[in-house]
Motif scaffolding. Structure first.
Motif, PDB file in Angstrom:
ATOM      1  N   LEU A  75       0.897  -1.354   0.018  1.00  0.00           N
ATOM      2  CA  LEU A  75       0.011  -0.103   0.077  1.00  0.00           C
ATOM      3  C   LEU A  75       1.220   1.540  -0.088  1.00  0.00           C
ATOM      4  O   LEU A  75       0.839   2.362  -0.095  1.00  0.00           O
ATOM      5  CB  LEU A  75      -0.898  -0.163   1.416  1.00  0.00           C
ATOM      6  CG  LEU A  75      -1.879   1.503   1.499  1.00  0.00           C
ATOM      7  CD1 LEU A  75      -2.577   1.009  -0.467  1.00  0.00           C
ATOM      8  CD2 LEU A  75      -2.981   0.653   2.514  1.00  0.00           C
ATOM      9  N   SER A  76       1.965   1.324   0.699  1.00  0.00           N
ATOM     10  CA  SER A  76       3.151   2.552   0.956  1.00  0.00           C
ATOM     11  C   SER A  76       3.511   3.171  -0.014  1.00  0.00           C
ATOM     12  O   SER A  76       3.694   3.264  -0.821  1.00  0.00           O
ATOM     13  CB  SER A  76       3.769   2.640   2.328  1.00  0.00           C
ATOM     14  OG  SER A  76       4.603   1.421   1.387  1.00  0.00           O
ATOM     15  N   GLY A  77       4.031   1.305  -0.745  1.00  0.00           N
ATOM     16  CA  GLY A  77       4.434   1.646  -2.746  1.00  0.00           C
ATOM     17  C   GLY A  77       3.150   1.900  -3.776  1.00  0.00           C
ATOM     18  O   GLY A  77       3.591   2.363  -4.548  1.00  0.00           O
ATOM     19  N   LEU A  78       2.385   1.627  -3.866  1.00  0.00           N
ATOM     20  CA  LEU A  78       0.810   2.233  -4.155  1.00  0.00           C
ATOM     21  C   LEU A  78       1.154   4.008  -4.282  1.00  0.00           C
ATOM     22  O   LEU A  78       1.093   4.557  -4.942  1.00  0.00           O
ATOM     23  CB  LEU A  78      -0.468   1.951  -4.198  1.00  0.00           C
ATOM     24  CG  LEU A  78      -1.169   2.422  -4.879  1.00  0.00           C
ATOM     25  CD1 LEU A  78      -1.126   1.333  -6.463  1.00  0.00           C
ATOM     26  CD2 LEU A  78      -2.557   1.594  -4.125  1.00  0.00           C
ATOM     27  N   GLU A  79       0.852   4.319  -2.467  1.00  0.00           N
ATOM     28  CA  GLU A  79       0.194   5.757  -2.317  1.00  0.00           C
ATOM     29  C   GLU A  79       2.075   6.303  -2.935  1.00  0.00           C
ATOM     30  O   GLU A  79       2.218   7.426  -3.687  1.00  0.00           O
ATOM     31  CB  GLU A  79       0.751   5.680  -1.146  1.00  0.00           C
ATOM     32  CG  GLU A  79      -0.456   5.506  -0.446  1.00  0.00           C
ATOM     33  CD  GLU A  79      -0.422   5.604   0.993  1.00  0.00           C
ATOM     34  OE1 GLU A  79      -1.409   7.088   1.654  1.00  0.00           O
ATOM     35  OE2 GLU A  79      -0.154   5.449   2.299  1.00  0.00           O
ATOM     36  N   SER A  80       3.611   5.998  -2.645  1.00  0.00           N
ATOM     37  CA  SER A  80       4.457   6.692  -2.995  1.00  0.00           C
ATOM     38  C   SER A  80       4.417   6.489  -4.791  1.00  0.00           C
ATOM     39  O   SER A  80       5.663   7.361  -5.392  1.00  0.00           O
ATOM     40  CB  SER A  80       6.249   6.154  -2.598  1.00  0.00           C
ATOM     41  OG  SER A  80       6.012   5.067  -2.474  1.00  0.00           O
ATOM     42  N   GLY A  81       3.948   5.727  -5.196  1.00  0.00           N
ATOM     43  CA  GLY A  81       4.104   5.924  -6.685  1.00  0.00           C
ATOM     44  C   GLY A  81       5.304   4.562  -7.351  1.00  0.00           C
ATOM     45  O   GLY A  81       6.045   4.407  -8.358  1.00  0.00           O
ATOM     46  N   GLU A 133     -10.679   4.472   3.434  1.00  0.00           N
ATOM     47  CA  GLU A 133     -10.667   3.944   4.091  1.00  0.00           C
ATOM     48  C   GLU A 133      -9.153   3.536   3.111  1.00  0.00           C
ATOM     49  O   GLU A 133      -8.499   4.042   3.094  1.00  0.00           O
ATOM     50  CB  GLU A 133     -10.773   2.319   4.104  1.00  0.00           C
ATOM     51  CG  GLU A 133      -9.525   2.110   5.550  1.00  0.00           C
ATOM     52  CD  GLU A 133     -10.264   0.518   5.558  1.00  0.00           C
ATOM     53  OE1 GLU A 133      -9.760   1.296   7.450  1.00  0.00           O
ATOM     54  OE2 GLU A 133      -9.816  -0.362   5.442  1.00  0.00           O
ATOM     55  N   TYR A 134      -9.944   3.698   1.652  1.00  0.00           N
ATOM     56  CA  TYR A 134      -8.219   3.528   0.474  1.00  0.00           C
ATOM     57  C   TYR A 134      -8.572   4.474   0.284  1.00  0.00           C
ATOM     58  O   TYR A 134      -7.327   5.249   0.114  1.00  0.00           O
ATOM     59  CB  TYR A 134      -9.060   2.608  -0.219  1.00  0.00           C
ATOM     60  CG  TYR A 134      -8.976   1.098  -0.428  1.00  0.00           C
ATOM     61  CD1 TYR A 134      -7.890   0.601  -0.472  1.00  0.00           C
ATOM     62  CD2 TYR A 134     -10.111   0.306   0.544  1.00  0.00           C
ATOM     63  CE1 TYR A 134      -7.658  -0.712  -0.104  1.00  0.00           C
ATOM     64  CE2 TYR A 134      -9.967  -0.799   0.860  1.00  0.00           C
ATOM     65  CZ  TYR A 134      -8.785  -1.630   0.523  1.00  0.00           C
ATOM     66  OH  TYR A 134      -8.602  -2.512   0.771  1.00  0.00           O
ATOM     67  N   GLN A 135      -9.391   5.772   0.095  1.00  0.00           N
ATOM     68  CA  GLN A 135      -9.061   7.054  -0.454  1.00  0.00           C
ATOM     69  C   GLN A 135      -8.427   8.186   0.464  1.00  0.00           C
ATOM     70  O   GLN A 135      -7.293   8.348  -0.006  1.00  0.00           O
ATOM     71  CB  GLN A 135      -9.795   7.764  -0.545  1.00  0.00           C
ATOM     72  CG  GLN A 135     -11.051   7.463  -1.999  1.00  0.00           C
ATOM     73  CD  GLN A 135     -12.739   7.734  -1.855  1.00  0.00           C
ATOM     74  OE1 GLN A 135     -12.973   8.852  -0.619  1.00  0.00           O
ATOM     75  NE2 GLN A 135     -13.730   7.900  -2.352  1.00  0.00           N
ATOM     76  N   ALA A 136      -8.525   7.395   1.645  1.00  0.00           N
ATOM     77  CA  ALA A 136      -7.325   7.869   2.783  1.00  0.00           C
ATOM     78  C   ALA A 136      -6.022   7.521   2.369  1.00  0.00           C
ATOM     79  O   ALA A 136      -4.938   8.094   2.402  1.00  0.00           O
ATOM     80  CB  ALA A 136      -6.994   7.224   3.861  1.00  0.00           C
TER      81      ALA A 136
END
Length: 154
Positions: A75-81, A133-136
């Protein structure tokens, strides 16, 4: 491209194609399970179908087996691109996805695999708190698969 979390199914393909760019783009799909696992095979097949159905305008490099991201870093890898499509298991990141994590416990009380899969999919796609929760995390929950029904053995 819209960032997606994927667990399996055709719905994710429809959502991804709806936001597809006109120019060719190579995106990264990260799955921490091995390429030979059912989910790894799904990722390879699904991304190939997207490329085929978009005439190659959306293409994925698939990174299986934790090659790009570990389970707790998806998830953090998705957030950071780092990746554009990831396989997320909420049990590895319960503080990031507390509702999704608790929903996984439904496998302890369900007696039907099909009912479990449909109930979790409906909740994750349509419940406002689950979407929030996912949008956050700047992510869109797009598809589901349910783990098997847990049977206690004594």
């Amino acid at each position: 491209m819209t960032k997606l979390t994927a667990f399996g199914g055709a719905l994710a393909a429809l959502l991804a194609l709806g936001g597809s760019p006109a120019a060719a783009e190579t995106a990264r799909a990260a799955i921490w399970l091995g390429a030979g696992s059912p989910n790894g095979k799904f990722f390879a097949d699904w991304t190939a179908r997207i490329a085929e159905n978009t005439g190659g305008s959306i293409d994925f490099d698939v990174y299986p087996g934790g090659m790009l991201l570990p389970p707790e870093g998806s998830l953090s890898g998705l957030e950071s691109g780092v990746a554009d499509l990831v396989f997320v298991t909420a049990g590895y990141i319960p503080s990031d996805l507390p509702l999704d994590n608790v929903l996984g416990d439904a496998a302890f009380v369900s007696e039907s695999q099909l009912e479990l899969a449909l109930a979790t999919l409906e909740t994750k796609l349509f419940h406002p708190k689950m979407a929030a929760e996912y949008q956050a995390h700047n992510a869109v929950y797009a598809a589901d698969m349910a783990i098997g029904v847990y049977n206690f053995q004594c």
